[in-house]
Scaffold this active site. Structure first.
Site, PDB file in Angstrom:
ATOM      1  N   ARG A 136       0.800  -1.226  -0.094  1.00 23.10           N
ATOM      2  CA  ARG A 136      -0.168  -0.157  -0.007  1.00 23.10           C
ATOM      3  C   ARG A 136       0.875   1.393  -0.025  1.00 23.10           C
ATOM      4  O   ARG A 136       0.589   2.329   0.230  1.00 23.10           O
ATOM      5  CB  ARG A 136      -0.942  -0.033   1.309  1.00 23.10           C
ATOM      6  CG  ARG A 136      -2.062  -1.046   1.275  1.00 23.10           C
ATOM      7  CD  ARG A 136      -2.662  -1.207   0.167  1.00 23.10           C
ATOM      8  NE  ARG A 136      -3.796  -2.451   0.071  1.00 23.10           N
ATOM      9  CZ  ARG A 136      -3.214  -3.690  -0.507  1.00 23.10           C
ATOM     10  NH1 ARG A 136      -2.314  -3.844  -1.237  1.00 23.10           N
ATOM     11  NH2 ARG A 136      -4.192  -4.744  -0.332  1.00 23.10           N
ATOM     12  N   SER A 143     -10.909  -0.432   3.409  1.00 21.99           N
ATOM     13  CA  SER A 143     -10.422  -0.777   4.568  1.00 21.99           C
ATOM     14  C   SER A 143      -9.561   0.648   5.408  1.00 21.99           C
ATOM     15  O   SER A 143      -8.725   1.071   4.592  1.00 21.99           O
ATOM     16  CB  SER A 143      -9.138  -1.852   4.089  1.00 21.99           C
ATOM     17  OG  SER A 143      -9.950  -2.898   3.648  1.00 21.99           O
ATOM     18  N   GLU A 190      -4.443   2.855   6.658  1.00 19.79           N
ATOM     19  CA  GLU A 190      -4.497   2.860   5.150  1.00 19.79           C
ATOM     20  C   GLU A 190      -5.106   4.071   4.399  1.00 19.79           C
ATOM     21  O   GLU A 190      -4.604   4.289   3.432  1.00 19.79           O
ATOM     22  CB  GLU A 190      -5.225   1.476   4.534  1.00 19.79           C
ATOM     23  CG  GLU A 190      -5.064   1.208   3.233  1.00 19.79           C
ATOM     24  CD  GLU A 190      -5.606  -0.257   2.702  1.00 19.79           C
ATOM     25  OE1 GLU A 190      -6.269  -0.386   1.876  1.00 19.79           O
ATOM     26  OE2 GLU A 190      -5.118  -1.151   3.599  1.00 19.79           O
TER      27      GLU A 190
END
Length: 298
Positions: free
Chosen positions: A171, A222, A292
């Site tokens: 990520r 998320s 995130e």
């Protein structure tokens, strides 16, 4: 700013005092002074020159699917590429797509061309540029798996960067450390495969998402990255946070690594819930949960 507004109109469509809540899937955020939709890549380069000369801050937005905007107003320019910079081209097993192209739409077009590799992205509600910026992924696959090169505007020049130069990680990418580098397009490699097999996999995954994720409520996807040894949702659930609410935001009843906007939630509510979860997870499991979702204008 008024003079800049008129000059910006030469290069794209301009809207003033736009609620950033209308630009993000979480539906949270204060007002942006301007939102500009550049008509071409050339227009974008001229806009960037103008903003730099006038010392006006700016931020590139994709679909706003992984973004937490603060409640305060942003006295700058939001640049959105998804209205005009959204072309894509298939050349054998290679696909070149502009940054504003929907990654979901591209994954379905790839399937129609009997090309596999983008199935993981068929449920990611973002742009090609945004997905590259975050190295978005799902089902143990990510953008770094298919990217060969990224076309970037940096330092006044447009260059192709190899995947190795992009610093992709879980990520993450080099672009997060260089917010002034603008992703313009991406070249990807895919693989020939039976179209029906690709379609069936995408259909199964869509049904799985519908069953397990709160797709009917505003969210930013998320919230936390998964630590190396544990799943974030398992720790959050073990602590009893399912359904926990602060202000207008709530830990989803359906998937506890989603925080949903259930009643005109505020960014401050969202972060209060995030920080409370992070403290509890650290105390009980000795794990540092990393956000995130990208924060903007804090």
């Amino acid at each position: 700013m008024r003079d800049s507004l008129e000059r910006l109109r030469c290069y794209g469509e301009v809207a003033e005092y736009v609620p950033m809540s209308t630009l993000t899937t979480l539906r949270i955020g204060g007002n942006a002074r301007m939102v500009v939709y550049p008509r071409t890549t050339l227009a974008l380069t001229q806009i960037l020159r103008l903003l730099a000369k006038q010392h006006i801050p700016y931020k590139i937005f994709g679909k706003g699917s992984n973004l937490l905007c603060s409640d305060k107003d942003y006295d700058g320019v939001i640049l959105k590429l998804d209205r005009y910079q959204d072309d894509f081209y298939f050349d054998g097993t290679t696909v070149v797509a502009e940054a504003g192209c929907s990654i979901i739409a591209l994954s379905y077009e790839a399937m129609k061309h009997s090309l596999a590799g983008l199935e993981f992205a068929s449920g990611i509600p973002g742009t090609v540029g945004g997905a590259t910026f975050m190295n978005a992924g799902a089902y143990k696959s990510c953008m770094a798996d298919v990217i060969d090169e990224v076309f970037v505007c940096r330092g006044g020049s447009c260059v192709w960067m190899s995947a190795q130069e992009c610093g992709f990680g879980y990520r993450t990418s080099v672009f997060q450390q260089h917010p002034d580098w603008i992703i313009l397009a991406v070249r990807m490699h895919l693989q020939q495969q039976d179209q029906n097999e690709i379609r069936e996999l995408m259909d199964r995954r869509r049904q799985r998402r519908m069953a397990s994720q709160p797709l009917d409520k505003p969210s930013a996807g998320s919230v936390f990255r998964n630590p190396a040894q544990r799943q974030a949702w398992q720790m959050i659930d073990a602590l009893g946070y399912r359904g926990k609410q602060i202000g207008g935001v709530q830990v989803s009843e359906k998937h506890v690594n989603f925080i949903v906007n259930v009643d005109h939630g505020k960014a401050a509510d969202f972060m209060a819930l995030v920080e409370q979860i992070q403290r509890q997870v650290k105390e009980v499991f000795d794990e540092d949960l990393i956000l995130e979702v990208e924060k903007f204008n804090w």
